[in-house]
Design a protein around this motif. Structure first.
Motif, short mmCIF file in Angstrom:
data_model
loop_
_atom_site.label_atom_id
_atom_site.label_comp_id
_atom_site.label_asym_id
_atom_site.label_seq_id
_atom_site.Cartn_x
_atom_site.Cartn_y
_atom_site.Cartn_z
N LEU A 56 17.35 71.58 -5.25
CA LEU A 56 18.44 72.53 -5.04
C LEU A 56 19.80 71.85 -5.23
CD1 LEU A 56 17.27 74.66 -1.95
CD2 LEU A 56 17.63 75.46 -4.29
N ALA A 57 19.91 70.62 -4.76
CA ALA A 57 21.19 69.91 -4.87
C ALA A 57 21.58 69.71 -6.34
CB ALA A 57 21.12 68.56 -4.16
N LEU A 58 20.60 69.35 -7.18
CA LEU A 58 20.88 69.17 -8.60
C LEU A 58 21.34 70.48 -9.23
CD1 LEU A 58 18.00 66.79 -9.73
CD2 LEU A 58 20.45 66.33 -9.88
N GLY A 59 20.62 71.55 -8.90
CA GLY A 59 20.98 72.86 -9.45
C GLY A 59 22.36 73.30 -9.01
N ILE A 60 22.65 73.15 -7.71
CA ILE A 60 23.95 73.57 -7.19
C ILE A 60 25.06 72.69 -7.75
CG2 ILE A 60 25.34 73.83 -5.09
CD1 ILE A 60 22.75 74.46 -3.58
N ALA A 61 24.82 71.37 -7.85
CA ALA A 61 25.83 70.46 -8.39
C ALA A 61 26.19 70.83 -9.82
CB ALA A 61 25.33 69.02 -8.32
N CYS A 62 25.17 71.11 -10.63
CA CYS A 62 25.42 71.52 -12.03
C CYS A 62 26.23 72.81 -12.07
CB CYS A 62 24.10 71.70 -12.77
SG CYS A 62 23.24 70.15 -13.12
N LEU A 63 25.88 73.75 -11.18
CA LEU A 63 26.60 75.02 -11.15
C LEU A 63 28.04 74.82 -10.71
CD1 LEU A 63 26.38 78.05 -11.56
CD2 LEU A 63 25.66 78.29 -9.18
N LEU A 64 28.29 73.94 -9.75
CA LEU A 64 29.66 73.66 -9.31
C LEU A 64 30.48 73.05 -10.44
CD1 LEU A 64 29.16 72.23 -5.70
CD2 LEU A 64 30.02 74.48 -6.34
N ILE A 65 29.87 72.10 -11.16
CA ILE A 65 30.57 71.45 -12.28
C ILE A 65 30.86 72.46 -13.38
CG2 ILE A 65 30.36 69.71 -14.10
CD1 ILE A 65 28.60 68.12 -12.09
N ILE A 66 29.87 73.27 -13.72
CA ILE A 66 30.04 74.27 -14.77
C ILE A 66 31.09 75.30 -14.37
CG2 ILE A 66 28.89 76.23 -15.88
CD1 ILE A 66 26.41 74.45 -16.11
N SER A 67 31.06 75.74 -13.10
CA SER A 67 32.05 76.73 -12.65
C SER A 67 33.45 76.14 -12.71
CB SER A 67 31.72 77.19 -11.23
OG SER A 67 31.85 76.13 -10.30
N THR A 68 33.58 74.82 -12.42
CA THR A 68 34.88 74.16 -12.50
C THR A 68 35.38 74.13 -13.94
OG1 THR A 68 34.35 72.76 -10.59
CG2 THR A 68 36.12 72.02 -12.02
N VAL A 69 34.47 73.80 -14.88
CA VAL A 69 34.84 73.77 -16.30
C VAL A 69 35.24 75.16 -16.78
CG1 VAL A 69 33.97 73.35 -18.63
CG2 VAL A 69 33.39 71.76 -16.79
N VAL A 70 34.42 76.16 -16.48
CA VAL A 70 34.70 77.54 -16.92
C VAL A 70 36.02 78.03 -16.34
CG1 VAL A 70 33.94 79.94 -16.72
CG2 VAL A 70 32.28 78.14 -17.30
N ARG A 71 36.21 77.80 -15.05
CA ARG A 71 37.45 78.24 -14.39
C ARG A 71 38.66 77.54 -14.99
NH1 ARG A 71 38.82 76.14 -9.01
NH2 ARG A 71 40.64 77.22 -8.18
N TYR A 72 38.52 76.25 -15.30
CA TYR A 72 39.63 75.50 -15.89
C TYR A 72 39.98 76.04 -17.27
CZ TYR A 72 42.25 71.51 -17.73
OH TYR A 72 43.22 70.72 -18.30
N GLU A 73 38.97 76.26 -18.10
CA GLU A 73 39.22 76.73 -19.46
C GLU A 73 39.84 78.14 -19.48
OE1 GLU A 73 39.18 74.82 -21.84
OE2 GLU A 73 37.83 73.19 -21.30
N LEU A 74 39.47 78.96 -18.50
CA LEU A 74 40.01 80.32 -18.44
C LEU A 74 41.40 80.37 -17.79
CD1 LEU A 74 36.84 82.37 -17.41
CD2 LEU A 74 37.92 82.27 -19.67
N ALA A 80 16.05 76.07 -10.15
CA ALA A 80 16.01 75.35 -8.86
C ALA A 80 15.47 76.26 -7.76
CB ALA A 80 17.41 74.84 -8.49
N GLY A 81 15.86 77.54 -7.80
CA GLY A 81 15.34 78.51 -6.84
C GLY A 81 13.85 78.73 -7.01
N ILE A 82 13.38 78.76 -8.26
CA ILE A 82 11.95 78.91 -8.52
C ILE A 82 11.19 77.73 -7.93
CG2 ILE A 82 10.20 78.87 -10.35
CD1 ILE A 82 12.09 80.52 -12.06
N ASN A 83 11.72 76.54 -8.12
CA ASN A 83 11.09 75.34 -7.52
C ASN A 83 10.90 75.53 -6.02
OD1 ASN A 83 10.44 73.43 -9.44
ND2 ASN A 83 12.48 72.55 -9.50
N PHE A 84 11.95 75.99 -5.37
CA PHE A 84 11.91 76.14 -3.92
C PHE A 84 10.87 77.18 -3.50
CE2 PHE A 84 13.20 78.13 0.04
CZ PHE A 84 13.38 77.03 0.86
N VAL A 85 10.85 78.32 -4.17
CA VAL A 85 9.89 79.38 -3.83
C VAL A 85 8.47 78.89 -4.01
CG1 VAL A 85 9.02 81.65 -4.51
CG2 VAL A 85 11.48 81.26 -4.32
#
Length: 502
Positions: free
Chosen positions: A15-33, A300-305
């Motif tokens: 979950l940490a890897l999935g969330i970390a990637c999402l945080l980084i991607i959201s930062t990039v997307v938000r910055y570019e927009l 990551a959610g599928i892994n957890f389930v």
């Protein structure tokens, strides 16, 4: 968690890897927009762009003829402000002592943002949502007169260390003495105006001569931005511009060349026209990155389930005893959701720390420049909280329903395999979907790697190591010819060529 360390570790790290990637991607997307969206009335700011029909092809360019901005100021009633600018890029700058008798230093600013700028620029672009401000000089008068300029703080400190730059003289390209009439703070990183030396547009007009009234010739570096009146409709304004163009420039010219309005929000994303940074990120790319982030957290959610439901058999006795002792199903569901929340919360904390480290050490690679740490960014913290709650509910509800639904007697007797077996089909489906997503990502990664290898190693048709590029001040042809003659006499030089830009 302590009794099942391996399962807990896999769940948390996954979950940490999935969330970390999402945080980084959201930062990039938000910055570019976010590029240039902090200006007041950004939704009413447009760039005037040129669309031409050339040999049956549609050509998209940014430059306008020199008389266009003045014509829009006088003839177009639907605009509040019009600003002209001509971006030069590099410049040769010489600094002299106070009495202008001795040269102190000379620098060639290869990547500095030298621009001829209309004073109306600072009326259209106020950088209100940033730390940008005037340090010295008056924005209303600083760029009105010819041979005046405004420096950014970093360039002023570079040219005049430990001195007040205001009133100093800079000799530009070894030809023109220009007076510093203002100093401003550096422009924000998320702005497509990488200006550091802003020379008054009135200076440029002194060199134009007849070109100032020539509607046919055009330079792509001469651009025009406008701010429309409130309530003005883009299509109607474009029609008015077309009429002005036909009346002033001639109907023959207007047959194959037209001027359109490009919203400020598209300057950073529309590769057809580009921008002063020569870096655009298309909206398709931005949304593709966002979709990748979604699928990463989804897997990551599928892994957890899958891990939690597979672990249900081991915890069946615990569920049975709790039910015998009086626990109801809702109590068990809340317990398992609480456990999921704890795991997700721990994963979120690890993810935030990991994402922060990535942004610190790889922020330049991602081309995201932010002075605010993720852990201090309210948006990121709120986004992380939303992610934690959503994962807790979406990834935790199914395992909670499965385990809380065990028959207590069957659970105590370890006879719940048949019930768990009924969930195998779902788990297999989730695993299959997970592998399909992973395969797509892997294939995409291989394609990108091969493309990048091709870009780096393709045969360009000449020996790149044998070609040397030398920056030269000015563009006076007689000087260049003399230099060429001297270089040709050198035995180590095979051929010489000149160009206005690399």
């Amino acid at each position: 968690m302590l009794k099942n360390k391996s399962t807990a570790f896999i769940n948390i790290t996954g979950l940490a890897l999935g969330i970390a990637c999402l945080l980084i991607i959201s930062t990039v997307v938000r910055y570019e927009l976010s590029f240039d969206q902090f200006h007041t009335d950004a939704d009413r700011i447009y760039r005037v762009v040129r669309v031409s029909q050339v040999d049956g092809e549609t050509e998209y360019r940014t430059g306008v003829s020199f008389p266009v901005p003045d014509a829009l100021k006088t003839d177009l009633t639907s605009v509040e402000e019009v600003a002209s600018m001509l971006y030069q890029g590099g410049v040769q700058a010489a600094i002299y002592d106070d009495d202008q008798s001795k040269e102190v230093r000379q620098l060639y600013e290869e990547d500095e943002g030298v621009v001829f700028l209309d004073p109306a620029f600072f009326n259209i672009f106020d950088f209100k949502g940033t730390d940008f401000h005037w340090i010295a000089g008056n924005k209303e008068t600083a760029l009105h007169e010819p041979f005046t300029l405004v420096l950014t703080e970093s360039l002023a400190n570079k040219y005049f260390p430990q001195e007040d730059a205001l009133g100093k003289i800079i000799k530009v390209d070894n030809r023109y003495d220009i007076k510093v009439t203002g100093v401003v703070s550096d422009f924000p990183a998320n702005s497509d105006f990488p200006f550091t030396m802003m020379v008054s547009y009135a200076t440029l007009k002194t060199f134009l001569g007849d070109g100032a009234s020539d509607w046919s010739s055009v330079s792509d570096v001469n651009q025009c931005f406008v701010r429309l009146n409130k309530g003005a409709i883009q299509a109607e304004v474009e029609t008015q511009i077309a009429k002005i163009h036909a009346d002033r420039g001639g109907k023959d010219l207007a047959k194959f060349r037209s001027y359109k309005l490009e919203p400020l929000s598209e300057v950073h994303t529309d590769a057809r026209f580009g921008n002063f940074r020569n870096r655009t990120v298309s909206k398709e790319t931005i949304w593709a990155i966002a979709i990748i982030g979604f699928f990463l957290i989804f897997t990551a959610g599928i892994n957890f389930v899958n891990l939690t439901t597979a672990h249900a058999v081991i915890r069946s006795k615990e569920v049975g005893i709790r039910k015998v002792m009086g626990s109801g199903r809702m109590h068990l569901i809340s317990q398992f959701l609480g456990e999921t929340f704890i795991i997700t919360l721990l994963s979120g904390m690890v993810a935030l720390a990991s994402a922060e480290l990535v942004m610190i050490f790889a922020g330049n690679i991602l081309q995201v420049h932010s002075e605010k740490a993720l852990i201090k960014d309210p948006f990121i913290l709120l986004f992380l909280l939303v992610i934690i709650v959503l994962i807790t509910v979406l990834a935790g509800i199914y395992p909670a329903l499965v385990m809380s639904g065990f028959n207590p007697v069957a659970a105590i007797k370890n006879k719940i395999n048949s019930k768990v077996q009924r969930g195998v089909g779902l788990r297999w489906g989730l695993v299959t979907l997970q592998f399909v997503i992973a395969q797509v990502f892997i294939i995409g990664t291989i394609v990108v790697i091969r493309q990048m290898n091709y870009f780096r190693n393709a045969d360009m048709g000449f020996d790149q190591e044998a070609v040397v590029t030398v920056r030269l001040p000015g563009n006076r042809l007689n000087t260049l010819q003399t230099l060429k003659n001297q270089w040709e006499s050198e035995g180590n030089i095979k051929a010489i060529s000149f160009a206005s830009t690399v």
